[in-house]
Design a protein around this motif. Sequence first.
Motif, PDB file in Angstrom:
ATOM      1  N   ASP A  63       4.611   3.233   9.069  1.00 14.14           N
ATOM      2  CA  ASP A  63       5.524   3.004  10.199  1.00 14.14           C
ATOM      3  C   ASP A  63       4.741   2.577  11.438  1.00 14.14           C
ATOM      4  OD1 ASP A  63       7.877   3.552   8.890  1.00 14.14           O
ATOM      5  OD2 ASP A  63       7.889   5.669   9.408  1.00 14.14           O
ATOM      6  N   ALA A  64       3.696   3.348  11.759  1.00  9.66           N
ATOM      7  CA  ALA A  64       2.926   3.074  12.969  1.00  9.66           C
ATOM      8  C   ALA A  64       2.237   1.714  12.898  1.00  9.66           C
ATOM      9  CB  ALA A  64       1.888   4.181  13.185  1.00  9.66           C
ATOM     10  N   MET A  65       1.622   1.417  11.771  1.00 12.05           N
ATOM     11  CA  MET A  65       0.895   0.151  11.650  1.00 12.05           C
ATOM     12  C   MET A  65       1.850  -1.036  11.659  1.00 12.05           C
ATOM     13  SD  MET A  65      -2.057   1.308   8.908  1.00 12.05           S
ATOM     14  CE  MET A  65      -3.154  -0.092   9.157  1.00 12.05           C
ATOM     15  N   LEU A  66       3.019  -0.885  11.045  1.00 15.06           N
ATOM     16  CA  LEU A  66       3.994  -1.981  11.072  1.00 15.06           C
ATOM     17  C   LEU A  66       4.507  -2.220  12.488  1.00 15.06           C
ATOM     18  CD1 LEU A  66       6.082  -1.318   7.827  1.00 15.06           C
ATOM     19  CD2 LEU A  66       4.567  -3.252   8.269  1.00 15.06           C
ATOM     20  N   ARG A  67       4.706  -1.139  13.244  1.00  8.17           N
ATOM     21  CA  ARG A  67       5.145  -1.317  14.632  1.00  8.17           C
ATOM     22  C   ARG A  67       4.069  -2.026  15.454  1.00  8.17           C
ATOM     23  NH1 ARG A  67       7.910   3.787  13.972  1.00  8.17           N
ATOM     24  NH2 ARG A  67       6.100   4.968  14.731  1.00  8.17           N
ATOM     25  N   LEU A  74       0.818  -1.215   0.000  1.00 12.81           N
ATOM     26  CA  LEU A  74       0.000   0.000   0.000  1.00 12.81           C
ATOM     27  C   LEU A  74       0.851   1.264   0.000  1.00 12.81           C
ATOM     28  CD1 LEU A  74      -2.936  -0.786   2.458  1.00 12.81           C
ATOM     29  CD2 LEU A  74      -3.073  -0.318   0.021  1.00 12.81           C
ATOM     30  N   GLU A  75       2.047   1.174   0.538  1.00 12.94           N
ATOM     31  CA  GLU A  75       2.903   2.354   0.581  1.00 12.94           C
ATOM     32  C   GLU A  75       3.268   2.816  -0.819  1.00 12.94           C
ATOM     33  OE1 GLU A  75       6.321   3.804   3.633  1.00 12.94           O
ATOM     34  OE2 GLU A  75       6.626   1.864   2.682  1.00 12.94           O
ATOM     35  N   THR A  76       3.422   1.866  -1.741  1.00 11.52           N
ATOM     36  CA  THR A  76       3.752   2.215  -3.124  1.00 11.52           C
ATOM     37  C   THR A  76       2.513   2.406  -3.986  1.00 11.52           C
ATOM     38  OG1 THR A  76       3.961  -0.147  -3.646  1.00 11.52           O
ATOM     39  CG2 THR A  76       5.966   1.027  -3.006  1.00 11.52           C
ATOM     40  N   ALA A  77       1.381   1.819  -3.582  1.00 16.38           N
ATOM     41  CA  ALA A  77       0.136   1.964  -4.343  1.00 16.38           C
ATOM     42  C   ALA A  77      -1.000   2.256  -3.375  1.00 16.38           C
ATOM     43  CB  ALA A  77      -0.140   0.699  -5.155  1.00 16.38           C
ATOM     44  N   ARG A  96      14.253   4.236   5.215  1.00 10.15           N
ATOM     45  CA  ARG A  96      13.578   5.298   5.962  1.00 10.15           C
ATOM     46  C   ARG A  96      14.515   5.910   7.001  1.00 10.15           C
ATOM     47  NH1 ARG A  96       9.108   8.091   5.918  1.00 10.15           N
ATOM     48  NH2 ARG A  96       8.411   7.491   8.021  1.00 10.15           N
ATOM     49  N   ALA A  97      15.278   5.051   7.685  1.00  8.81           N
ATOM     50  CA  ALA A  97      16.185   5.547   8.723  1.00  8.81           C
ATOM     51  C   ALA A  97      17.311   6.388   8.128  1.00  8.81           C
ATOM     52  CB  ALA A  97      16.764   4.376   9.512  1.00  8.81           C
ATOM     53  N   ALA A  98      17.729   6.043   6.894  1.00  5.36           N
ATOM     54  CA  ALA A  98      18.847   6.749   6.265  1.00  5.36           C
ATOM     55  C   ALA A  98      18.385   7.922   5.399  1.00  5.36           C
ATOM     56  CB  ALA A  98      19.657   5.768   5.402  1.00  5.36           C
ATOM     57  N   GLY A  99      17.077   8.145   5.283  1.00  2.00           N
ATOM     58  CA  GLY A  99      16.572   9.244   4.469  1.00  2.00           C
ATOM     59  C   GLY A  99      16.763   9.014   2.990  1.00  2.00           C
TER      60      GLY A  99
END
Length: 786
Positions: free
Chosen positions: A89-93, A30-33, A324-327
């Motif tokens: 991020d939140a949902m994966l955590r 979903l993040e990509t689509a 994500r952590a490395a930008g």
Amino acid sequence: MGELEDEFRPMFVEEAKGHLERIASGLLALETAPDDQAAIDAVFREAHTMKGAAGMVGMMRVSRLAHRLEDLLVELRAGTRRSTPELTDAMLRVVDGLGRLIASAASGEQDASDEAALERLLPTPLAPVAAIGSNGGPHPEAALTSADAKPAPAAAIVPIQVVLAPAAAIVPTQVVLAPAAAIVPTQVVLGPASPKPPAPPAAAALGVAVVIPDPPAIAPPPAATTAPAQVAHVDRKHLDAATLEVPVARIDELNRLVGEASAAQLRVGHVFGTELSLDPDQITEYRELTKVINQLQEVTERTRMVPVGTLEPILHRTVRDSARAAGKNLRWEMIGEDIEVDRGVLEELVSPLLHLVRNSVGHGIELPAQRLAAGKPEQAVVRLHATQVGAKVVIAISDDGAGIDVAAVRASAAKAGVDVSGLSEDQSLHLIFRAGISTAKTLTEESGRGVGLDVVTTAVQAVHGEIEVVNHPGFGAEFRIVVPITLTVVACLIVSIAGQSFALPLHRIIRMLEAQNVQLVGGRKLAVVDGVAVPVSNLAALLGLPSTDDGPWVMLGTAASSHAFQVERVLQKRDVVVRGLTGRLRALKAVSGASIEPNGSILLVLDVPVLIERSNILAETASRIAEGPVAPARQLSVMVVDDALMVRELQRSILERGGYAVRTASDGAEALAMLAEQPADLVVTDIEMPNIDGFLLTSSIRTNPRLANIPVLIVSSRASEEDHQRGLDAGADGYIVKTSFDEAGLLSAVSRLLGRTATATPRGKGGAPIRAHTKKVNPVQAKAPQ
């Protein structure tokens, strides 16, 4: 109800792993689509199913959190909320937290604070919306909120009809070894707009079809309108798709028994020939038996095969989180996910592949601004490509980043004490696989410590594979792992050495040739083969057996080197059913496995990389003897201080394998007394200990003129910055958090603090050198090696 919950809870725990994995994969998609309604529906179904099943087995905390995920998915489906990286991020955590909650509930541990902490990660729901069901109407769960969780009125209770499948519909089940995520044992169909509970997870195990009827106003369709041909067609489709979850231990036992049957069949053939003077191949029944056993062996081998794609979720998640952590902005791709490999091989490759994808993100991919300045697309690509080549599988991890800076690799190696003056470009490139070498400019949780790619090499060699690297400066790099499809049956060359038979894996054989002229150069035996100088050894002498100077040569090779070995005779090529060594036999480092011959004797399968390494060690020793006597290097000593016996012995074992002399103490007071009698070259200490703790021990060492120069490495479970700073203020040279503790990290940190260079070769398992080319580092670099 409590007994039923206890009975079916283990089944739910196993099913939940698949639900969570598919939810995480759907969220990444979903993040990509973000507008992919099919993906939203799929994730919603998984969350909904898990919520209902969790409630039925009494895991209400899991059910409530799954319901919160449902709320957000309803909003995504209705278009009132958009999928964003922050929401993902939140949902994966929360998905990760659900896994921990399920595991803790299964083990009897409960902590209500976990649920509250996880719920706070999720955004507040928007105004309630009507969810759209799969049939286009309102979803029965749309109006539910956490406040609505109370018993339904009696009028809403719909009777459940349980229908056992008729005997004629029960078909033999085909056993398919598939990951848990691929097994969907039951399908529950809900009538429109009817608030009906999901089927219990035990339904599939009991062979029961759960049918929840529609409201009486809707007439059921006639049951007898289906033609017999259609029924047969449906049954056949069900048969093709049928799966059965089987414990892995049972599959392994089946493979073992098939191997026993094959060995027994060979012994029967041997008896026919030696005792009855009969050719077994001329006996019809024996030929049929051989054919059936061979077919059975092929089938059982296939049950061990799993697709490479089973690793896609964890690799995709790792790439996404690291980026994500490395930008960094990148896209994950996977090609050849259907390629199958032995389950045992793939399990061993999980850690190497994780290291490689992190390496691609951390070292290879540039920041978006740098990519745009170089004329590249802002979004980078990290790709896994699996393919089968004969009896091997090639798994390549590639990226379109900056490639490997060979000059930086050489500079890092030179700083670590390695002589790089005579190395070619390709040899310099392979320095990245040596411990203690890193080109990272900054220290992070995942890079800059010189530990990683050397671990990849070790793990790949453990499954008799090899790793290659292809570099395209400015355009990316590719790491290729080449492994056998299976470790159970290996094509081998059988050779005779001192009258005994040994097996050499065919994939390690470069060529066979007659004996050549040998020259002694600097104590080494060398022969020129096709214009290249190749080291030569007598395999019998290497194994400690009586040797002769006659016999053919077998040239063996790895990705790094090749070596010619003289044998007595070459007997044949054939497939060998290899069994792993157990117990004390594991100490035979030159042997990778064994097989039973038709005459009942044991055929040993030799480990080619170990043979080459031993030959090189012996050649180096002979070369030093030829150059003249040299003073032996002093063995470095380490003092391990910890009040936990298990921790002391674990660290002692690791350090002794690294070639260090180790003494242990149970607290700081005992350590100071032992150091007063005999100082050590380095002290590894815990913090929390009786009498004198690690902080006081460190400061006492620093204030003692005789001990003040001894490096101190703290290994503690305390992970706070305050404790870390307090340790450094007390005079510690390094700090490792026990949650990040591993063998490679400890050896690397110890080696760096001792200033060990390439001239030091601590011994590993079986006498193999551990080449940790490092130099002394500051305390921050020594913290928590990965």
